[in-house]
Structures are given as structure tokens and as C-alpha cells.
Write a protein that holds these residues in place. Structure first.
Motif, PDB file in Angstrom:
ATOM      1  N   GLY A  44      53.125  49.429  67.311  1.00  0.00           N
ATOM      2  CA  GLY A  44      53.144  49.861  65.923  1.00  0.00           C
ATOM      3  C   GLY A  44      53.857  48.829  65.080  1.00  0.00           C
ATOM      4  O   GLY A  44      54.485  47.904  65.603  1.00  0.00           O
ATOM      5  N   HIS A  45      53.717  48.976  63.758  1.00  0.00           N
ATOM      6  CA  HIS A  45      54.354  47.999  62.866  1.00  0.00           C
ATOM      7  C   HIS A  45      54.423  48.531  61.459  1.00  0.00           C
ATOM      8  O   HIS A  45      53.653  49.432  61.080  1.00  0.00           O
ATOM      9  CB  HIS A  45      53.573  46.686  62.889  1.00  0.00           C
ATOM     10  N   GLU A  46      55.307  47.978  60.697  1.00  0.00           N
ATOM     11  CA  GLU A  46      55.383  48.293  59.272  1.00  0.00           C
ATOM     12  C   GLU A  46      54.226  47.567  58.599  1.00  0.00           C
ATOM     13  O   GLU A  46      53.749  46.552  59.119  1.00  0.00           O
ATOM     14  CB  GLU A  46      56.710  47.775  58.699  1.00  0.00           C
ATOM     15  N   PRO A  47      53.779  48.060  57.466  1.00  0.00           N
ATOM     16  CA  PRO A  47      52.723  47.317  56.772  1.00  0.00           C
ATOM     17  C   PRO A  47      53.261  45.978  56.269  1.00  0.00           C
ATOM     18  O   PRO A  47      54.343  45.929  55.672  1.00  0.00           O
ATOM     19  CB  PRO A  47      52.325  48.240  55.612  1.00  0.00           C
ATOM     20  N   PRO A  48      52.525  44.900  56.551  1.00  0.00           N
ATOM     21  CA  PRO A  48      52.980  43.594  56.050  1.00  0.00           C
ATOM     22  C   PRO A  48      52.840  43.522  54.534  1.00  0.00           C
ATOM     23  O   PRO A  48      52.111  44.313  53.939  1.00  0.00           O
ATOM     24  CB  PRO A  48      52.035  42.609  56.745  1.00  0.00           C
ATOM     25  N   GLY A  49      53.541  42.584  53.913  1.00  0.00           N
ATOM     26  CA  GLY A  49      53.448  42.398  52.466  1.00  0.00           C
ATOM     27  C   GLY A  49      52.017  42.091  52.057  1.00  0.00           C
ATOM     28  O   GLY A  49      51.165  41.852  52.903  1.00  0.00           O
ATOM     29  N   PRO A  50      51.739  42.100  50.757  1.00  0.00           N
ATOM     30  CA  PRO A  50      50.367  41.967  50.249  1.00  0.00           C
ATOM     31  C   PRO A  50      49.819  40.543  50.171  1.00  0.00           C
ATOM     32  O   PRO A  50      48.628  40.358  49.958  1.00  0.00           O
ATOM     33  CB  PRO A  50      50.469  42.567  48.849  1.00  0.00           C
ATOM     34  N   ALA A  51      50.678  39.555  50.365  1.00  0.00           N
ATOM     35  CA  ALA A  51      50.219  38.182  50.171  1.00  0.00           C
ATOM     36  C   ALA A  51      49.831  37.492  51.481  1.00  0.00           C
ATOM     37  O   ALA A  51      50.345  37.822  52.556  1.00  0.00           O
ATOM     38  CB  ALA A  51      51.308  37.376  49.473  1.00  0.00           C
ATOM     39  N   ARG A  52      48.935  36.548  51.351  1.00  0.00           N
ATOM     40  CA  ARG A  52      48.562  35.709  52.494  1.00  0.00           C
ATOM     41  C   ARG A  52      49.841  35.120  53.090  1.00  0.00           C
ATOM     42  O   ARG A  52      50.703  34.599  52.365  1.00  0.00           O
ATOM     43  CB  ARG A  52      47.640  34.586  52.030  1.00  0.00           C
ATOM     44  N   GLY A  53      49.945  35.208  54.411  1.00  0.00           N
ATOM     45  CA  GLY A  53      51.130  34.683  55.079  1.00  0.00           C
ATOM     46  C   GLY A  53      52.159  35.757  55.394  1.00  0.00           C
ATOM     47  O   GLY A  53      53.024  35.544  56.229  1.00  0.00           O
ATOM     48  N   ASP A  54      52.059  36.903  54.730  1.00  0.00           N
ATOM     49  CA  ASP A  54      52.993  37.991  55.023  1.00  0.00           C
ATOM     50  C   ASP A  54      52.650  38.598  56.384  1.00  0.00           C
ATOM     51  O   ASP A  54      51.469  38.736  56.733  1.00  0.00           O
ATOM     52  CB  ASP A  54      52.906  39.086  53.951  1.00  0.00           C
ATOM     53  N   TRP A  55      53.662  38.962  57.120  1.00  0.00           N
ATOM     54  CA  TRP A  55      53.388  39.555  58.430  1.00  0.00           C
ATOM     55  C   TRP A  55      54.500  40.525  58.812  1.00  0.00           C
ATOM     56  O   TRP A  55      55.584  40.518  58.217  1.00  0.00           O
ATOM     57  CB  TRP A  55      53.245  38.474  59.506  1.00  0.00           C
ATOM     58  N   ALA A  56      54.192  41.357  59.784  1.00  0.00           N
ATOM     59  CA  ALA A  56      55.164  42.307  60.315  1.00  0.00           C
ATOM     60  C   ALA A  56      55.047  42.280  61.830  1.00  0.00           C
ATOM     61  O   ALA A  56      53.936  42.162  62.370  1.00  0.00           O
ATOM     62  CB  ALA A  56      54.865  43.711  59.795  1.00  0.00           C
ATOM     63  N   PRO A  57      56.185  42.355  62.514  1.00  0.00           N
ATOM     64  CA  PRO A  57      56.123  42.336  63.976  1.00  0.00           C
ATOM     65  C   PRO A  57      55.462  43.601  64.529  1.00  0.00           C
ATOM     66  O   PRO A  57      55.673  44.696  64.011  1.00  0.00           O
ATOM     67  CB  PRO A  57      57.590  42.241  64.394  1.00  0.00           C
ATOM     68  N   VAL A  58      54.655  43.413  65.562  1.00  0.00           N
ATOM     69  CA  VAL A  58      54.046  44.549  66.267  1.00  0.00           C
ATOM     70  C   VAL A  58      54.923  44.829  67.479  1.00  0.00           C
ATOM     71  O   VAL A  58      55.161  43.938  68.302  1.00  0.00           O
ATOM     72  CB  VAL A  58      52.606  44.221  66.716  1.00  0.00           C
ATOM     73  N   VAL A  59      55.429  46.029  67.557  1.00  0.00           N
ATOM     74  CA  VAL A  59      56.353  46.388  68.625  1.00  0.00           C
ATOM     75  C   VAL A  59      55.748  47.444  69.540  1.00  0.00           C
ATOM     76  O   VAL A  59      55.217  48.450  69.078  1.00  0.00           O
ATOM     77  CB  VAL A  59      57.679  46.918  68.031  1.00  0.00           C
ATOM     78  N   ASP A  60      55.815  47.191  70.815  1.00  0.00           N
ATOM     79  CA  ASP A  60      55.308  48.147  71.812  1.00  0.00           C
ATOM     80  C   ASP A  60      56.327  48.268  72.933  1.00  0.00           C
ATOM     81  O   ASP A  60      56.741  47.263  73.516  1.00  0.00           O
ATOM     82  CB  ASP A  60      53.964  47.664  72.370  1.00  0.00           C
ATOM     83  N   GLY A  61      56.745  49.461  73.197  1.00  0.00           N
ATOM     84  CA  GLY A  61      57.726  49.655  74.254  1.00  0.00           C
ATOM     85  C   GLY A  61      59.013  48.902  73.984  1.00  0.00           C
ATOM     86  O   GLY A  61      59.649  48.390  74.916  1.00  0.00           O
ATOM     87  N   GLY A  62      59.394  48.806  72.713  1.00  0.00           N
ATOM     88  CA  GLY A  62      60.621  48.109  72.370  1.00  0.00           C
ATOM     89  C   GLY A  62      60.517  46.600  72.417  1.00  0.00           C
ATOM     90  O   GLY A  62      61.504  45.890  72.227  1.00  0.00           O
ATOM     91  N   GLU A  63      59.325  46.105  72.632  1.00  0.00           N
ATOM     92  CA  GLU A  63      59.120  44.656  72.754  1.00  0.00           C
ATOM     93  C   GLU A  63      58.202  44.152  71.644  1.00  0.00           C
ATOM     94  O   GLU A  63      57.200  44.787  71.318  1.00  0.00           O
ATOM     95  CB  GLU A  63      58.487  44.367  74.129  1.00  0.00           C
ATOM     96  N   VAL A  64      58.547  43.017  71.050  1.00  0.00           N
ATOM     97  CA  VAL A  64      57.659  42.413  70.047  1.00  0.00           C
ATOM     98  C   VAL A  64      56.516  41.737  70.794  1.00  0.00           C
ATOM     99  O   VAL A  64      56.728  40.791  71.551  1.00  0.00           O
ATOM    100  CB  VAL A  64      58.403  41.384  69.180  1.00  0.00           C
ATOM    101  N   VAL A  65      55.313  42.239  70.599  1.00  0.00           N
ATOM    102  CA  VAL A  65      54.166  41.717  71.339  1.00  0.00           C
ATOM    103  C   VAL A  65      53.172  40.951  70.465  1.00  0.00           C
ATOM    104  O   VAL A  65      52.229  40.349  70.973  1.00  0.00           O
ATOM    105  CB  VAL A  65      53.424  42.847  72.074  1.00  0.00           C
ATOM    106  N   GLY A  66      53.375  40.977  69.152  1.00  0.00           N
ATOM    107  CA  GLY A  66      52.429  40.278  68.301  1.00  0.00           C
ATOM    108  C   GLY A  66      52.811  40.454  66.847  1.00  0.00           C
ATOM    109  O   GLY A  66      53.921  40.899  66.524  1.00  0.00           O
ATOM    110  N   ARG A  67      51.884  40.109  65.953  1.00  0.00           N
ATOM    111  CA  ARG A  67      52.139  40.255  64.535  1.00  0.00           C
ATOM    112  C   ARG A  67      50.913  40.799  63.824  1.00  0.00           C
ATOM    113  O   ARG A  67      49.779  40.457  64.177  1.00  0.00           O
ATOM    114  CB  ARG A  67      52.513  38.905  63.900  1.00  0.00           C
ATOM    115  N   ALA A  68      51.178  41.633  62.802  1.00  0.00           N
ATOM    116  CA  ALA A  68      50.125  42.055  61.888  1.00  0.00           C
ATOM    117  C   ALA A  68      50.225  41.061  60.743  1.00  0.00           C
ATOM    118  O   ALA A  68      51.216  41.046  60.012  1.00  0.00           O
ATOM    119  CB  ALA A  68      50.380  43.476  61.405  1.00  0.00           C
ATOM    120  N   LEU A  69      49.223  40.216  60.637  1.00  0.00           N
ATOM    121  CA  LEU A  69      49.290  39.085  59.714  1.00  0.00           C
ATOM    122  C   LEU A  69      48.249  39.164  58.599  1.00  0.00           C
ATOM    123  O   LEU A  69      47.067  39.374  58.839  1.00  0.00           O
ATOM    124  CB  LEU A  69      49.088  37.791  60.515  1.00  0.00           C
TER     125      LEU A  69
END
Length: 236
Positions: free
Chosen positions: A157-182
Motif C-alpha cells: 500500500g502507499h499514500e497517493p503521490p503528489g500531482p506532478a511528474r516526478g512525485d512518488w510515494a513508497p509502496v510498503v508491504d509487510g513493513g518493507e519498502v518494495v517499490g514506488r508509486a510514481l
DNA sequence: GCGACAG
DNA sequence: ATCTTGTCGC
């Protein structure tokens, strides 16, 4: 605790289509244990390959496509496809076992002097139930850096990333950062990216942003997607 | 036991 | 993934 590692040769020797789901999951745990994390050599990237698989709706025919682009000009340098039959069903978490065999056939048809510097796969990398998505599998198997980019979220899961190109939010699964919502384009839906093999999140993010300028998805993936669909429709 | 889980 | 028409916008 940790699963035994796997070499590229050992992975290549596995008949993926013959594995049962439990066996496939066991193999993924070994893939996850074997994948390496390292910054992509962004400054020295000359070519980027995009990989994707297109599916027929009327049959179990599938077409894999690989397109190699110049990293700076995005010109198509080489491309190849392979059409066949899907032997492994779509099972959430086991997509690689369905797509890798036909992708490898397309890969072998690629006519290039040097292998691409990095792979951008349509699918997940470490953002996967066992941290072994398609991008991890292919990168390890081919011995190349790889990144996974998907149009819909996989695990975590992740928080919604900001609205601009380049904004991202970490994707966390099982307490681990596994990727980014970019966010690759202002005001458009984000993409979900994660590391495959020999990459890290920062450099992978830079690569995805560098290759996704005009559209939401990276150009290599778009090119492979389009090529696969065209060839599948043509019935080649 | 139930839900989640790329394409 | 794939099925599909129109529609809004650059």
C-alpha cells in the motif's frame, strides 16, 4: 531462514512450464534470495530494452515482444517477437511462469551486437508477494539489470503521490519498502515500479522518468506493447 | 478461514 | 490481459 541462491544458468535450466504452483513459489524464494541490488549505471546507459506479452482473447495464443531503444535518442535499434501458446495459466503472483518462456524465445531472436544495458519489464519486480516478480526473474536469468513497471498496483500500500511528474510515494508491504508509486506525467494516474535485478529504487526511478516523457509508460514498454499487439493481430 | 495478488 | 464508442483536450 534464507533460501539457497540460484545462478543464471541454474534458473535457465528450469522448465518453468512443468512446475506446480508450490514448486514455482519455492523457485521464486530462491530468485528473491539471488537478486542483487546496485545502482543502475545511468551515466553509461546506451540501450534500454522494453519487454511485454500480448494475449489473444479467442485462443491461448500469446506474442512476446522485445524492443531495444537508444537510451538517449529513443530510436528503435532492434526488435523481435515470438508467438506461441500459453502453457502456464495466469495465477496471481506467478505471472513470470506464464510469460518468461515466450519472452525468452523473442529474446533469442533479437539481432544485436551487444545485449541491452537494462531491461524495463511490463510487470512487477520486488513489489511481489515473494519479492520475485517478472523483472527479478528475467534480470537474474539474463544476467542484466532490470526494472519492473506496472499499470496497476501489485502488493503493498502507499499514500497517493503528489500531482506532478516526478512525485512518488513508497509502496510498503509487510513493513518493507518494495517499490514506488510514481507519477510520470502531471495530473495522470501513477505507475507502480520496483527493482528487478542489479538496480536500486533511486536509479530505477530516474530511468523510468527518463524513458517516460511523452506518455505515462516508459517508451520501451510502450513500443514492446504495440509491437506485440500488432504481430499477434497479424497472426504471425 | 478469507482476502490480496502484475498480466 | 481482453472486450469497445465516444469524448475531451493538446
Amino acid at each position: 531462514m534464507s533460501d539457497p541462491t540460484l545462478t543464471a544458468a541454474e534458473l535457465a535450466a528450469v522448465d518453468l512450464g512443468s512446475l506446480t504452483p508450490p514448486e514455482a513459489e519455492a523457485l521464486q524464494r530462491r530468485i528473491a534470495a539471488s537478486v542483487e541490488v546496485a545502482p543502475l549505471p545511468l551515466g553509461g546507459l546506451r540501450t534500454v530494452a522494453g519487454l511485454d506479452v500480448a494475449y489473444s482473447r479467442t485462443s491461448d495464443t500469446v506474442t512476446a515482444a522485445v524492443v531495444v531503444l537508444d537510451a538517449t535518442t529513443q530510436q528503435v535499434l532492434a526488435q523481435a517477437t515470438a508467438t506461441g501458446t500459453a502453457t502456464f495459466p495466469y495465477v496471481p503472483g506467478l505471472l513470470a511462469f506464464r510469460e518468461v518462456p515466450v519472452l525468452l524465445r523473442a529474446w533469442e531472436r533479437l539481432e544485436v551486437a551487444e545485449p541491452p544495458d537494462v531491461l524495463v519489464c511490463d510487470g512487477a519486480g520486488r513489489a511481489h508477494p515473494r519479492r520475485a516478480g517478472l523483472a527479478c526473474h528475467l534480470g537474474l536469468l539474463l544476467g542484466l539489470p532490470s526494472v519492473g513497471v506496472s499499470k496497476t498496483p501489485s502488493v503493498g500500500g502507499h499514500e497517493p503521490p503528489g500531482p506532478a511528474r516526478g512525485d512518488w510515494a513508497p509502496v510498503v508491504d509487510g513493513g518493507e519498502v518494495v517499490g514506488r508509486a510514481l507519477r510520470t506525467r502531471d495530473g495522470t494516474k501513477e505507475v507502480w515500479m520496483s527493482v528487478g535485478h542489479r538496480a536500486d529504487l533511486d536509479s530505477a526511478t530516474a530511468l523510468v522518468l527518463a524513458t517516460a516523457t511523452r506518455y505515462r509508460l516508459p517508451e520501451p514498454v510502450r513500443a514492446a506493447d504495440h509491437l506485440g499487439r500488432r504481430v499477434l493481430r497479424a497472426g504471425v
